[in-house]
Design a protein around this motif. Structure first.
Motif, PDB file in Angstrom:
ATOM      1  N   THR A   1       0.830  -1.206   0.000  1.00 10.76           N
ATOM      2  CA  THR A   1       0.000   0.000   0.000  1.00 10.76           C
ATOM      3  C   THR A   1       0.863   1.254   0.000  1.00 10.76           C
TER       4      THR A   1
ATOM      5  N   GLU B   1      -6.618   9.962   4.093  1.00 10.92           N
ATOM      6  CA  GLU B   1      -5.379  10.360   3.420  1.00 10.92           C
ATOM      7  C   GLU B   1      -4.705  11.517   4.148  1.00 10.92           C
TER       8      GLU B   1
ATOM      9  N   ASP C   1      -2.637  10.088   6.837  1.00  5.96           N
ATOM     10  CA  ASP C   1      -1.432   9.468   6.293  1.00  5.96           C
ATOM     11  C   ASP C   1      -0.409  10.519   5.873  1.00  5.96           C
ATOM     12  N   SER C   2      -0.915  11.645   5.315  1.00  4.29           N
ATOM     13  CA  SER C   2      -0.016  12.680   4.824  1.00  4.29           C
ATOM     14  C   SER C   2       0.743  13.346   5.967  1.00  4.29           C
TER      15      SER C   2
ATOM     16  N   PRO D   1      -6.406   6.671  -0.700  1.00  2.00           N
ATOM     17  CA  PRO D   1      -5.798   5.376  -0.419  1.00  2.00           C
ATOM     18  C   PRO D   1      -6.605   4.230  -0.954  1.00  2.00           C
TER      19      PRO D   1
ATOM     20  N   HIS E   1      -0.538  12.042  -8.606  1.00  2.00           N
ATOM     21  CA  HIS E   1      -0.679  10.908  -9.520  1.00  2.00           C
ATOM     22  C   HIS E   1      -1.443  11.309 -10.770  1.00  2.00           C
TER      23      HIS E   1
ATOM     24  N   GLN F   1       1.094   4.161  -2.947  1.00  2.00           N
ATOM     25  CA  GLN F   1       0.849   5.570  -2.689  1.00  2.00           C
ATOM     26  C   GLN F   1       2.022   6.453  -3.094  1.00  2.00           C
ATOM     27  N   LYS F   2       3.238   5.916  -3.099  1.00  2.00           N
ATOM     28  CA  LYS F   2       4.426   6.715  -3.354  1.00  2.00           C
ATOM     29  C   LYS F   2       4.929   6.641  -4.785  1.00  2.00           C
TER      30      LYS F   2
ATOM     31  N   GLN G   1      -4.257  12.107  -3.512  1.00  2.00           N
ATOM     32  CA  GLN G   1      -4.404  10.679  -3.790  1.00  2.00           C
ATOM     33  C   GLN G   1      -5.254  10.027  -2.725  1.00  2.00           C
TER      34      GLN G   1
END
Length: 357
Positions: free
Chosen positions: A115, A344, A347-348, A263, A242, A119-120, A261
């Motif tokens: 995952t 997200e 996560d960021s 997830p 992306h 994402q990267k 983006q």
């Protein structure tokens, strides 16, 4: 003549025992703990030692009930105080897990790493993100093995380096805003050209130059140092970008903190889902529409999610799981886009400190 059945006493059954093992000075020492308590102790959540240890006794073999010898304890730890030794084993020892449990942990961490890689990264040819299933297949092809003692993010960066040797994959660029005094604008533009940065917009109003650009994550530290030398300012707008259309540039200034983006699903899929939800909401209640599919409503998400198959798939989605957690806390449900944007964003925040290999 009847015989009395004698039941064994003092027998420790291993149905609810977690064993922590430490090898020292050629001897093996073990302690018996409660399941799921060892990690809580190591993370600082659990403070009561009696809630972690089944008994403050040091064994050489827990399963056979063999106690460790005092001479071995003194030789290895310098003391035969079982409580002090239990604390050292609890902090430094290796937690023993069953085969199926270990396999489940490896599978879960493998998925987490895949995952993070998804994402990267983007496809170097199409500039679009890979799907999670494609990333997992590529990881299998390079024979990647999970290291349970290493951080998932660190392993994900190693996976990216290995994949770049054989597949068209690269780190997705990050979007940043650079602001410098007007007299240093030429130096900044020269650096951006040397870095092959993609200029998204440029504003020369006032006495400063403001540039929004997309830059390779590996150049972030150099860019930050350069901006300091030029007496400028750097702002992070998006950790990863992306493909075209992933970020609404027409209204970017109003939504610069929104993630670019989502997830586990592509943005196009998310938009299609939103459009489908809108159509379903409009068609609900009108049974005379031609070709209308019977809709099923999810009360947790307060939305119609399609036919029976789509309804089952919805229950496995992160959207439903997130709203289920909110429901237990008596919070209102989120829409699909709000839910994934919220996830997200979390996560960021944790990803801001890691931009380069």
């Amino acid at each position: 003549m009847s015989k009395t059945l004698v039941q064994p006493v003092g027998q420790k059954r291993l149905t609810n025992v977690a064993v922590v093992r430490l090898k020292k000075h050629g001897n093996r020492f073990e302690i018996a703990c409660y399941k799921n308590k060892v990690l809580s102790w190591r993370s600082g959540v659990e403070k009561d030692l009696d809630e972690v240890l089944q008994s403050q006794t040091v064994y050489s073999n827990v399963s056979k009930g063999v106690l460790a010898k005092s001479t071995d304890l003194i030789k290895a730890f310098g003391t035969d105080d079982h409580t002090k030794i239990c604390l050292e084993i609890l902090d430094k020892g290796e937690l023993q897990v069953a085969g199926k449990e270990r396999e489940s942990q490896f599978s879960s961490q493998f998925r987490d790493i895949a995952t993070i890689v998804m994402q990267k990264t983007i496809n170097a040819e199409t500039q679009r993100p890979y799907t999670i299933s494609m990333i997992e297949r590529l990881m299998h092809e390079i024979h990647f093995a999970v290291d349970p003692n290493s951080n998932s993010k660190k392993q994900a960066l190693e996976v990216i380096r290995e994949l770049q040797k054989n597949f068209p994959i690269k780190r997705s660029p990050m979007r940043i805003r650079l602001t410098v005094p007007e007299q240093n604008s030429s130096s900044l533009m020269e650096k951006l050209n040397a870095w092959n940065a993609k200029i998204v917009s440029k504003d020369e109003s006032g006495s400063q130059l403001s540039v929004i650009c997309e830059l390779e994550p590996g150049l972030f530290r150099d860019c930050d140092a350069q901006l300091r030398n030029l007496q400028g300012r750097l702002e992070i707008l998006a950790v990863s970008v992306h493909g075209e259309g992933d970020t609404n540039m027409d209204h970017y200034d109003d939504h610069e903190d929104m993630p670019s983006q989502l997830p586990k699903e592509s943005v196009d899929d998310m938009r299609q889902l939103s459009k489908r939800m809108e159509k379903q909401s409009l068609s609900t209640g009108n049974g005379n529409d031609e070709g209308e599919i019977k809709q099923t409503k999810c009360n947790t998400c307060n939305a119609y999610v399609g036919d029976a198959k789509q309804y089952r798939d919805h229950f496995k989605s992160d959207w439903h799981k997130q709203n289920l957690k909110r429901k237990t806390r008596q919070l209102p449900p989120l829409s699909a886009e709000e839910c994934f944007a919220d996830m997200e964003m979390d996560d960021s925040k944790s990803d801001l400190k890691d931009y380069s290999f």
